[in-house]
Design an enzyme around this catalytic site. Structure first.
Site, PDB file in Angstrom:
ATOM      1  N   PRO A  65       0.802  -1.205   0.000  1.00  0.00           N
ATOM      2  CA  PRO A  65       0.000   0.000   0.000  1.00  0.00           C
ATOM      3  C   PRO A  65       0.843   1.265   0.000  1.00  0.00           C
ATOM      4  O   PRO A  65       1.731   1.429   0.842  1.00  0.00           O
ATOM      5  CB  PRO A  65      -0.809  -0.121   1.291  1.00  0.00           C
ATOM      6  N   GLU A  66       0.582   2.098  -0.945  1.00  0.00           N
ATOM      7  CA  GLU A  66       1.176   3.430  -0.950  1.00  0.00           C
ATOM      8  C   GLU A  66       0.031   4.414  -0.712  1.00  0.00           C
ATOM      9  O   GLU A  66      -1.040   4.002  -0.288  1.00  0.00           O
ATOM     10  CB  GLU A  66       1.913   3.679  -2.275  1.00  0.00           C
TER      11      GLU A  66
ATOM     12  N   LYS B 243       1.493   7.289   4.475  1.00  0.00           N
ATOM     13  CA  LYS B 243       0.955   5.935   4.390  1.00  0.00           C
ATOM     14  C   LYS B 243       0.411   5.452   5.732  1.00  0.00           C
ATOM     15  O   LYS B 243       0.161   4.263   5.915  1.00  0.00           O
ATOM     16  CB  LYS B 243       2.044   4.961   3.901  1.00  0.00           C
TER      17      LYS B 243
ATOM     18  N   ARG C 264      16.256  -0.873  -4.903  1.00  0.00           N
ATOM     19  CA  ARG C 264      14.905  -1.334  -5.183  1.00  0.00           C
ATOM     20  C   ARG C 264      14.778  -1.800  -6.620  1.00  0.00           C
ATOM     21  O   ARG C 264      15.417  -1.252  -7.512  1.00  0.00           O
ATOM     22  CB  ARG C 264      13.897  -0.192  -4.964  1.00  0.00           C
TER      23      ARG C 264
END
Length: 324
Positions: free
Chosen positions: A11-12, A67, A311
DNA sequence: CACTTGACCTGTCCGC
DNA sequence: TGCGGACAGGTCAAGT
């Protein structure tokens, strides 16, 4: 059942906002009558505090910052919740309790499709998967039961996420909250503000800077890649080498990508309610994220995956040349 | 202080 | 088939 990262997504901002809207609709005004939790990592407050400040209190509001979800309670405390990557909040409104014998309380699992207040996952699943398996399952960390028998499950496979009871007045004083940059969907997030905030990270890659919550709040790996693709900037480009005009383009890409996803989050939430499956998830319209090997929607070149800022990072090598 | 890397976790996937 | 390692990625602590 849930089966790993390519069915679950982290979730962002748009996902957390979708959860917030769902919870706001579903649990505000409800009184908590019982809370169960296991691992201290997922919910570190001592049980005395839970009894005093969560049980027997009423949810008064649900807010979001970056968030982080802020579930405000009538006790003057807030249930601060970070889903991290695999956390999800699932609200089950119509599991009924067996009360026949007065001792063997048991919900009728799956007698109705549960209503998800917004799960962390929003992409790539199998259409025939049930949305939520029987709960609780082994990823369930916290169960909050309301007076009307409805329940909120906090599930988190990897235990990175957490819930924490904090006095509402103290929430803004949490170090994490104090460091956060502007909300990208608020009016005060202008191109000039983005440029200014980026100056604190001018010797690092633009991707690392976008992931830094003190620069802008709420962007994670997906939206960093998507907005950089939109602005045609290579993620490894050093911030100091990016022209102000490109920063301005990036600024508008961030906003449009987040808004687009937020629209999809809403439709996903509706699909859950209607038990229609996961149609319309974000990844169906992602341009580069997890699309390595597929054609760039803009130029047709194959999208590639690389590592930037530690990433997984997806780019179009033609649209996002090095030192863009 | 700016910046990078590793740790935290669990489950899946890939290569041998 | 089993098994070890890489990987998924938000945030913080530790190290340069």
């Amino acid at each position: 059942m849930f089966s790993g990262y390519n069915e679950y997504d982290m979730p962002e901002l748009p996902e957390v906002e979708t959860v917030r809207r769902g919870l706001s609709r579903l649990i505000v005004g409800k009184k908590v009558i019982h809370v169960s939790f296991d691992t201290p990592k997922s919910f570190p407050n001592p049980s005395g505090e839970v009894d005093q400040f969560l049980v027997s209190t009423t949810v008064t509001a649900v807010h979001r910052r970056a968030k982080v979800l802020l579930i405000e309670l009538s006790s003057g405390y807030t249930l601060v919740t970070h889903l991290k990557m695999t956390g999800q909040l699932v609200y089950i409104a119509n599991g009924r309790w067996h009360m026949e014998d007065g001792k063997n309380k048991k919900p009728i699992a799956n007698s109705h499709m549960p209503i998800a207040a917004g799960e962390a996952r929003f992409g790539g699943g199998h259409p025939n998967d049930s949305l939520v398996g029987e709960l609780p399952d082994k990823s369930t960390r916290v169960i909050i039961t309301f007076e009307d028998g409805t329940r909120l499950f906090f599930n988190d496979q990897r235990k990175f996420g957490w819930m924490r009871l904090i006095p509402t007045i103290s929430v803004p004083e949490i170090d994490f909250m104090k460091r956060l940059g502007p909300e990208p969907l608020e009016d005060d997030f202008t191109a000039e503000v983005l440029y200014e905030r980026l100056q604190r990270r001018k010797n690092t890659s633009i991707k690392a800077a976008l992931l830094d919550q003190s620069v802008v709040a709420g962007i994670g790996n997906i939206y960093a890649d998507e907005s950089l693709w939109g602005a045609q900037i290579h993620p490894a480009t050093l911030v100091r080498d990016i022209l102000p005009s490109a920063i301005s383009t990036l600024h508008s890409e961030i906003i449009s990508v987040l808004k687009l996803s937020l629209d999809k989050g809403g439709s996903t939430d509706k699909n859950y309610v209607d038990a229609e499956g996961k149609k319309g998830s974000y990844l169906t319209f992602a341009n580069v994220f997890r699309r390595e090997g597929q054609a760039c929607p803009r130029c047709g070149r194959a999208i590639i995956k690389l590592r930037v800022a530690g990433r997984g990072t997806h780019i179009c090598p033609q649209c996002q040349p090095i030192l863009g």
